[in-house]
Write an enzyme that holds these catalytic residues in place. Structure first.
Site, PDB file in Angstrom:
ATOM      1  N   HIS A  72       0.662   8.408  -0.740  1.00 22.81           N
ATOM      2  CA  HIS A  72       0.776   8.689   0.692  1.00 22.81           C
ATOM      3  C   HIS A  72      -0.534   8.375   1.425  1.00 22.81           C
ATOM      4  O   HIS A  72      -0.561   7.623   2.398  1.00 22.81           O
ATOM      5  CB  HIS A  72       1.166  10.161   0.883  1.00 22.81           C
ATOM      6  N   GLU A  73      -1.625   8.949   0.917  1.00 21.59           N
ATOM      7  CA  GLU A  73      -2.914   8.751   1.585  1.00 21.59           C
ATOM      8  C   GLU A  73      -3.369   7.291   1.480  1.00 21.59           C
ATOM      9  O   GLU A  73      -4.020   6.770   2.390  1.00 21.59           O
ATOM     10  CB  GLU A  73      -3.981   9.692   1.018  1.00 21.59           C
ATOM     11  N   HIS A 114      -1.985   5.416   4.341  1.00 25.85           N
ATOM     12  CA  HIS A 114      -2.840   5.553   5.541  1.00 25.85           C
ATOM     13  C   HIS A 114      -4.070   4.643   5.435  1.00 25.85           C
ATOM     14  O   HIS A 114      -4.458   3.979   6.387  1.00 25.85           O
ATOM     15  CB  HIS A 114      -3.353   7.000   5.659  1.00 25.85           C
ATOM     16  N   GLU A 134       2.020   7.661   9.932  1.00 27.93           N
ATOM     17  CA  GLU A 134       2.900   8.268   8.922  1.00 27.93           C
ATOM     18  C   GLU A 134       3.974   7.292   8.463  1.00 27.93           C
ATOM     19  O   GLU A 134       4.457   7.381   7.338  1.00 27.93           O
ATOM     20  CB  GLU A 134       3.546   9.541   9.468  1.00 27.93           C
TER      21      GLU A 134
END
Lengths: 485, 485
Positions: free
Chosen positions: A249-250, A253, A279
């Site tokens: 997830h990170e 980003h 997101e």
């Protein structure tokens, strides 16, 4: 201002990853001092004259210049409307908020955090009033994270989303297929997890010459330009997949920020355009990509090598386990399907707090009631309930909807963009050629930085305005396969 | 100014411990920006008027107030004499210096670092000129780290020291005792070392609620007030004692800063008074305390528990091995006896560089020649020679003498202070009651912060001015026992 912003960012990173607990008081003073410097710069006559002066010549500018001046003016309008003293008091409050929250959560002590939360909500309400809004104060907060979004629109999209989710959950409940997500659980040392996550991030395209991974209570990403883009992860000794998916997830980003072009990185549009679009990228990597059967098939050998405990499972077992639908208490551990309901609960509570419709003594009960109503589960501790998220402690009210919007943007990009331009999308994942998918995202999303507002960007990419249709289609197709619907 | 200073400190810590390599360019800009802010504050008319105004009323003040105003004036004199443009250029240079150095060292590429070093020396020479000096420009640099010290005095003390050291080394060379320091070497994972060093630092009195340990290429300590005091360590997979003694050294610095009283911590005398006194503390813990037989006896069970490879050695084997005298190439790995010769070499080369008596093309050879002359060893790479230390890359010229001065201060405190006030000193170490020794240091040294100049402080504590006698006495007593002299 970029310089002060980066200094603040490093101080924040340091505070979350390594600062000793008793350093918080002194750190708050330093952060407040930098906020004051920033405030003084932003409210200086020279800077105001410059920005408002340039704003009168928008028609002579190209898209990027326009976006820069608009963003600068928006930020100035914000500053000019909030009295200096209140701004500084609020900055100091949210600078120390995370430490109070972490301490309260670790002691399961809602009372310790309540006065902080009340103050933060109080300030956010006042800030909304200063900024101004058409319909409702929460609109002003939403607009900070998702420019142009309104309660009216989000209520509509979230209703479509919620109805669709409930319908699909009902179908799954009626299915004969039973998945045991717990098969992934065992005992896993932290060190091999660190090693695995580092290699995984590399495979996804994260560049370690321009990045670093550390640990913090709640995972986050931060960056100082496009050449120093960092992420944190929180490890679990019971389940290596927690850290794995949080890292993915990170990393999503971070890949966004690493792919901002050099000519934008030092400007005020040199980052992701909105929290929702951000997101969309993190959740694209985490869910659409990394919870697909093709990805698990390709990644399985690496996973088994790192985590021997998984070796008795087949790739399909893992694929099923990471897509197990099970209403649960903790947002960051939630499955892809029920996740948006966690968001909708927070969205509803935030609106109530901002509208003064909730007594803070009763907030934990209200939280628990909503979890029981929407998800059929009820937290028995504050730590598993209202104290679970870091966001409010840092003043981030109006941020949560971004997560669900991200799901919608991402699925819409997949169906109306990627499938069109990369017809061999599934094969690329099977072959581990994720760089080609990253290239598509980079060309279509990352390369624009903050040039186009989310509404403009999603229509530019997909040819239609944001809606919940594609995300629901994606979920239905995926879970039909898994649950034999 | 304390706020900007702390922000700079965190940015530096971050750069040395976790910042990705490509982040250096952007980071230099942010550091330079903060330096400019600091410069503007220090050169503002309000601040100058305040400090110079107060300086005219010194006689009405107590010791602490006097020290504060004197320190502020000294720093202002410095600022006012250096042209702004040069100061900013130099700040940017030294902010990025460490990364260039680390890269050059890892590639054994002196040519890559040479132009940076030349520039740094060039600026230091100019700065010395701006500040002014009586005898020689190097005096001006010395005074930054050891207020009041001069080449004349140091030449004298270092001569006494050097003669004494050579005499003792000759005796040891003539001794029949042969020690094998390599018995400590083996294969040691990093993780258990981290755990051991953390526990060791705790045993020495380092408070982790106000501290943290990280890794960096060259160990250092830094602090933001007395409640956030951090150290770094560099680990070796071959020898766990490298990190152990480096941790003890940095812990000595950190204990000093953690014991600065609350009423001084936010002032400009709220830190160690000089680099030499700071080194007296770090080297007291590292050598006088932690290389004593009493300490090894007490610590031995913990060491063996952490590092199984040591289990075939007796405590006396370990005591001998950590006190093995063997002229070597790397300063930070040097034994306690030859260490000061490493310093004297750097001191001599720094004086030559500042006096323009060395061609930078020939510096590595000159370095090698001096090592051959004083220590009988010659580096065959730049990394093991002139590129081994971080100091010059950060602009620290005039700092090295502090290490040797620290040895002298520490031994003088031991013989003329601690033995007087704590007659059971050796028994305290045997019993692991290090806190009582730390309390003595805290009462006599730490509690004063920067109130007294080093010269005043050492005389206040020991009743006589600094000299090399006690350090040589200490070394002679210790090594006579080890080498049967």
């Amino acid at each position: 201002m970029k310089n002060i912003g980066d200094a603040q960012g490093v101080l924040y990173w340091d505070m979350a990853t390594i600062m000793p607990s008793k350093g918080v008081e002194r750190r708050s003073e330093v952060m407040a001092y930098l906020s004051k410097l920033m405030y003084d710069l932003e409210t200086s006559k020279e800077y105001n004259d410059l920005v408002y002066g340039l704003h009168e010549h928008l028609e002579e500018m190209d898209d990027k210049e326009k976006a820069m001046i608009k963003a600068a003016k928006k930020s100035l309008d914000f500053m000019n409307k909030i009295p200096e003293e209140e701004y500084l008091e609020y900055s100091k409050l949210v600078a120390s908020g995370e430490n109070y929250w972490a301490d309260a959560r670790s002691k399961n002590d809602y009372e310790a955090f309540k006065p902080i939360l009340e103050k933060i909500v109080y300030f956010n309400k006042k800030i909304a009033g200063y900024i101004g809004y058409e319909d409702t104060p929460y609109d002003a907060l939403l607009d900070m994270y998702e420019p142009g979004a309104t309660v009216k629109e989000i209520d509509k999209v979230f209703k479509e989303l919620r109805d669709g989710l409930i319908e699909l959950i009902d179908k799954i409940n009626a299915s004969d297929v039973r998945i045991d997500g717990d098969v992934l659980k065992g005992e896993y040392e932290i060190e091999p997890q660190k090693k695995y996550n580092t290699e995984l991030a590399k495979r996804l395209g994260y560049d370690f010459e321009r990045g670093a991974i550390a640990e913090s209570a709640h995972p986050f990403s931060t960056n100082f330009g496009n050449k120093d883009v960092r992420i944190t992860t929180a490890y679990s000794k019971e389940d290596p997949l927690t850290a794995m998916y949080s890292t993915i997830h990170e990393t999503g980003h971070a890949i966004y920020e690493q792919n901002i072009p050099d000519d934008l990185t030092k400007t005020n549009i040199g980052g992701g355009v909105s929290m929702g679009i951000h997101e969309s990228q993190s959740r694209f990597y985490e869910n659409i990509l990394a919870r697909s059967q093709e990805f698990i098939d390709a990644e399985y050998p690496n996973m088994v090598k790192a985590f021997e405990g998984l070796k008795d499972l087949t790739p399909f077992d893992v694929f099923q386990a990471v897509n197990d639908v099970k209403p649960s208490l903790i947002r960051i551990d939630a499955d892809e399907l029920t996740y948006s309901l966690h968001i909708i609960i927070r969205y509803e509570l935030e609106k109530m707090m901002i509208n003064g419709e909730v007594n803070f003594d009763e907030l934990p009960e209200l939280w628990a009631d909503k979890y029981e109503e929407y998800l059929g589960v009820r937290p028995d501790t504050f730590a598993k309930g209202v104290l679970q998220d870091v966001h409010w402690s840092g003043g981030m009210i109006g941020y949560f909807p971004s997560y669900a919007l991200g799901n919608l943007y991402g699925a819409q990009m997949l169906y109306k963009g990627i499938f069109r331009d990369l017809p061999d999308y599934h094969q690329l994942i099977k072959d581990g050629k994720i760089s080609e998918i990253t290239k598509w995202l980079s060309d279509n999303v990352h390369s624009h930085g903050g040039t186009y507002e989310p509404k403009v960007l999603i229509e530019k990419i997909t040819g239609e305005p944001l809606n919940a249709k594609y995300f629901l289609q994606y979920l239905n197709e995926k879970y039909s396969k898994i649950y034999n619907l």
